[in-house]
Design a protein around this motif. Structure first.
Motif, PDB file in Angstrom:
ATOM      1  N   LEU A   1       0.823  -1.211   0.000  1.00  0.00           N
ATOM      2  CA  LEU A   1       0.000   0.000   0.000  1.00  0.00           C
ATOM      3  C   LEU A   1       0.857   1.260   0.000  1.00  0.00           C
ATOM      4  CD1 LEU A   1      -2.741  -1.101   2.550  1.00  0.00           C
ATOM      5  CD2 LEU A   1      -3.119  -0.566   0.120  1.00  0.00           C
ATOM      6  N   ALA A   2       2.026   1.177   0.629  1.00  0.00           N
ATOM      7  CA  ALA A   2       2.939   2.324   0.674  1.00  0.00           C
ATOM      8  C   ALA A   2       3.853   2.375  -0.551  1.00  0.00           C
ATOM      9  CB  ALA A   2       3.778   2.262   1.952  1.00  0.00           C
ATOM     10  N   SER A   3       3.648   1.464  -1.497  1.00  0.00           N
ATOM     11  CA  SER A   3       4.464   1.372  -2.725  1.00  0.00           C
ATOM     12  C   SER A   3       5.951   1.170  -2.427  1.00  0.00           C
ATOM     13  CB  SER A   3       4.259   2.617  -3.598  1.00  0.00           C
ATOM     14  OG  SER A   3       2.911   2.735  -3.987  1.00  0.00           O
ATOM     15  N   ILE A   4       6.235   0.450  -1.357  1.00  0.00           N
ATOM     16  CA  ILE A   4       7.620   0.162  -0.988  1.00  0.00           C
ATOM     17  C   ILE A   4       8.074  -1.149  -1.617  1.00  0.00           C
ATOM     18  CG2 ILE A   4       9.144  -0.383   0.968  1.00  0.00           C
ATOM     19  CD1 ILE A   4       7.401   1.600   2.601  1.00  0.00           C
ATOM     20  N   THR A   5       7.160  -2.113  -1.689  1.00  0.00           N
ATOM     21  CA  THR A   5       7.464  -3.400  -2.314  1.00  0.00           C
ATOM     22  C   THR A   5       6.456  -3.681  -3.413  1.00  0.00           C
ATOM     23  OG1 THR A   5       6.154  -4.587  -0.661  1.00  0.00           O
ATOM     24  CG2 THR A   5       8.544  -4.405  -0.248  1.00  0.00           C
ATOM     25  N   SER A   6       6.839  -4.555  -4.305  1.00  0.00           N
ATOM     26  CA  SER A   6       5.999  -4.938  -5.427  1.00  0.00           C
ATOM     27  C   SER A   6       4.864  -5.839  -4.959  1.00  0.00           C
ATOM     28  CB  SER A   6       6.861  -5.689  -6.458  1.00  0.00           C
ATOM     29  OG  SER A   6       6.055  -6.334  -7.405  1.00  0.00           O
ATOM     30  N   SER A   7       3.691  -5.659  -5.545  1.00  0.00           N
ATOM     31  CA  SER A   7       2.555  -6.535  -5.240  1.00  0.00           C
ATOM     32  C   SER A   7       2.281  -7.497  -6.393  1.00  0.00           C
ATOM     33  CB  SER A   7       1.315  -5.706  -4.912  1.00  0.00           C
ATOM     34  OG  SER A   7       0.932  -4.939  -6.037  1.00  0.00           O
TER      35      SER A   7
ATOM     36  N   GLU B   1      13.012  -8.196  -7.638  1.00  0.00           N
ATOM     37  CA  GLU B   1      13.104  -7.093  -6.679  1.00  0.00           C
ATOM     38  C   GLU B   1      12.220  -7.438  -5.483  1.00  0.00           C
ATOM     39  OE1 GLU B   1      15.050  -4.310  -6.821  1.00  0.00           O
ATOM     40  OE2 GLU B   1      15.926  -5.377  -8.510  1.00  0.00           O
ATOM     41  N   PRO B   2      12.453  -6.800  -4.343  1.00  0.00           N
ATOM     42  CA  PRO B   2      11.646  -7.141  -3.162  1.00  0.00           C
ATOM     43  C   PRO B   2      10.151  -7.036  -3.415  1.00  0.00           C
ATOM     44  CG  PRO B   2      13.491  -5.763  -2.544  1.00  0.00           C
ATOM     45  CD  PRO B   2      13.479  -5.818  -4.044  1.00  0.00           C
ATOM     46  N   GLY B   3       9.481  -8.097  -3.070  1.00  0.00           N
ATOM     47  CA  GLY B   3       8.024  -8.174  -3.085  1.00  0.00           C
ATOM     48  C   GLY B   3       7.610  -8.514  -1.670  1.00  0.00           C
ATOM     49  N   ASP B   4       7.001  -9.661  -1.488  1.00  0.00           N
ATOM     50  CA  ASP B   4       6.618 -10.085  -0.145  1.00  0.00           C
ATOM     51  C   ASP B   4       7.852 -10.478   0.662  1.00  0.00           C
ATOM     52  OD1 ASP B   4       3.979  -9.730  -0.795  1.00  0.00           O
ATOM     53  OD2 ASP B   4       3.561 -11.850  -1.093  1.00  0.00           O
ATOM     54  N   VAL B   5       7.830 -10.118   1.947  1.00  0.00           N
ATOM     55  CA  VAL B   5       8.876 -10.573   2.850  1.00  0.00           C
ATOM     56  C   VAL B   5       8.432 -11.895   3.469  1.00  0.00           C
ATOM     57  CG1 VAL B   5       9.714  -8.234   3.353  1.00  0.00           C
ATOM     58  CG2 VAL B   5       7.998  -9.267   4.838  1.00  0.00           C
TER      59      VAL B   5
ATOM     60  N   PRO C   1      13.504 -10.448   3.085  1.00  0.00           N
ATOM     61  CA  PRO C   1      14.722  -9.651   3.005  1.00  0.00           C
ATOM     62  C   PRO C   1      14.559  -8.324   3.734  1.00  0.00           C
ATOM     63  CG  PRO C   1      13.490  -9.407   0.979  1.00  0.00           C
ATOM     64  CD  PRO C   1      12.741 -10.404   1.833  1.00  0.00           C
ATOM     65  N   LYS C   2      15.676  -7.708   4.002  1.00  0.00           N
ATOM     66  CA  LYS C   2      15.679  -6.400   4.646  1.00  0.00           C
ATOM     67  C   LYS C   2      15.132  -5.384   3.642  1.00  0.00           C
ATOM     68  CE  LYS C   2      18.652  -3.249   7.165  1.00  0.00           C
ATOM     69  NZ  LYS C   2      19.022  -2.026   6.532  1.00  0.00           N
ATOM     70  N   ILE C   3      14.271  -4.512   4.121  1.00  0.00           N
ATOM     71  CA  ILE C   3      13.713  -3.455   3.277  1.00  0.00           C
ATOM     72  C   ILE C   3      14.679  -2.280   3.324  1.00  0.00           C
ATOM     73  CG2 ILE C   3      11.763  -1.892   2.916  1.00  0.00           C
ATOM     74  CD1 ILE C   3      11.145  -4.891   2.438  1.00  0.00           C
ATOM     75  N   GLU C   4      15.222  -1.927   2.173  1.00  0.00           N
ATOM     76  CA  GLU C   4      16.221  -0.857   2.097  1.00  0.00           C
ATOM     77  C   GLU C   4      15.583   0.524   2.011  1.00  0.00           C
ATOM     78  OE1 GLU C   4      19.341  -1.459   2.590  1.00  0.00           O
ATOM     79  OE2 GLU C   4      19.270  -3.624   2.418  1.00  0.00           O
TER      80      GLU C   4
END
Length: 153
Positions: free
Chosen positions: A47-53, A79-83, A89-92
């Motif tokens: 929702l925050a557009s930080i990771t891919s959905s 690229e980071p999607g679901d953790v 993975p660590k969210i950069e």
């Protein structure tokens, strides 16, 4: 996974948890709660557009199963999607305060995974209460974010 799928999984996991006795069925109750919380964190990150959905399912940090046109799944670096868990993975990217709080709440829950599920520490009513309160707050923060997003449109 997309936000709607995460929300559906949270709902199913919460229904399961409601049928379990937190002390007698601790391992199942705990895993259902930890998984629901992880879905909440993933939904908030999307929702925050930080990771891919995208429809890609995490196997290991950076490795996702991606649906193919023939209906199979193929392991792919993405690229980071679901953790998988907070930190894996660590969210950069910068993380908003509410999502950082959700991650901290998940760490509160996950601190009991190894001792209670793998190492034989008998779960107590206090552990159950702490885990349940952390998950409820995590889900409340997700609901707050969903409410905010709904008002943006």
């Amino acid at each position: 996974m997309n936000v709607k799928s995460h929300l559906e999984k949270i709902a199913r996991l919460e229904l399961l948890r409601a049928r379990l006795d937190p002390l007698q069925d601790f391992e199942l109750w705990f895993w259902a709660g930890m998984t629901a919380g992880t879905h909440a964190v993933n939904a908030a990150l999307h929702l925050a557009s930080i990771t891919s959905s995208d429809d890609a399912f995490p196997m290991q940090p950076g490795v996702y199963l991606v649906p193919q046109t023939d209906g199979t799944l193929r392991a792919t670096f993405c690229e980071p999607g679901d953790v998988l868990h907070v930190g894996r993975p660590k969210i950069e990217a910068p993380v908003p305060e509410d999502i950082a709080s959700m991650m901290h709440l998940m760490e509160t829950i996950e601190q009991y995974r190894d001792p209670c599920v793998r190492e034989g520490l008998e779960p107590s009513a206090a552990i159950v209460e702490e885990c349940d309160a952390a998950l409820l707050r995590c889900l409340q923060l997700l609901n707050d974010r969903l409410h905010e997003v709904a008002h943006e449109y």
